[in-house]
Scaffold this active site. Structure first.
Site, mmCIF file in Angstrom:
data_model
loop_
_atom_site.group_PDB
_atom_site.id
_atom_site.type_symbol
_atom_site.label_atom_id
_atom_site.label_comp_id
_atom_site.label_asym_id
_atom_site.label_seq_id
_atom_site.Cartn_x
_atom_site.Cartn_y
_atom_site.Cartn_z
ATOM 1 C CD GLU A 102 99.287 53.307 67.081
ATOM 2 O OE1 GLU A 102 98.917 54.217 67.853
ATOM 3 O OE2 GLU A 102 100.002 53.523 66.094
ATOM 4 C CG ASP A 106 93.444 52.075 59.693
ATOM 5 O OD1 ASP A 106 93.229 51.414 58.665
ATOM 6 O OD2 ASP A 106 92.776 53.074 59.989
#
Length: 184
Positions: A102, A106
């Protein structure tokens, strides 16, 4: 180097050289974990494609690559919290050691969703490798096994990360000037 995008970058957070050095380290660590396990490197499109290309080259193990595309932003600057698969796996992952690659961890919504999804599809193990970790935004209890860099809660672009599909080709991680995205 000429760039149409330089004027939109407030500051450089991680240089191109720092990225390459860290990816070499991550590749060596992943090699130690997977050198005899034929892992499946699974990139989350579109943001991971630059990082994934460099990471799989840095990790010299016999492996496959696969991609999945999901959406939770829909051109917004904040995740909607709803994850939709827009391009699914093209192979069976039953019994495979999956390394999810990735660009940024977040809120954690996407990776929490994908981890559960791949486990229900029969993956033997799930390992998460992310270029960037932004813990200030985390809403799901998920962590990466391999992290390139921890970044502050700023709007970052470059090295695969975008704003409205732009800036992915910036060779470093930069903070986007607020005026670039303030009107959206």
């Amino acid at each position: 180097m000429k760039s149409e995008m330089e004027q939109d970058i407030l500051k450089v957070l991680v240089t191109e050289e720092e990225i390459q050095r860290r990816i070499a380290e991550l590749g060596a660590e992943l090699y130690d974990q997977f050198h005899d396990k034929n892992p499946l490197f699974l990139g989350v499109l579109k943001g991971s494609f630059v990082f994934m290309a460099d990471l799989v080259r840095a990790c010299q193990v016999k492996s496959d690559v696969e991609f999945i595309a999901v959406s939770s932003y829909q051109n917004a600057t904040v995740s909607s919290g709803r994850v939709q698969i827009t391009h699914d796996l093209q192979q069976d992952i039953t019994g495979r050691n999956v390394v999810i690659v990735e660009d940024i961890l977040d809120s954690g919504n996407t990776l929490a969703f994908l981890k559960d999804y791949f486990l229900t599809k029969g993956a033997a193990s799930i390992t998460i490798a992310t270029l960037l970790d932004k813990p200030a935004r985390r809403t799901k209890a998920i962590t990466a096994d391999y992290v390139g860099f921890v970044v502050p809660d700023e709007f970052v672009v470059g090295y695969g990360l975008d704003y409205c599909q732009r800036y992915r080709n910036v060779p470093y991680i930069g903070v986007l000037k607020p005026e670039v995205y303030a009107n959206h």
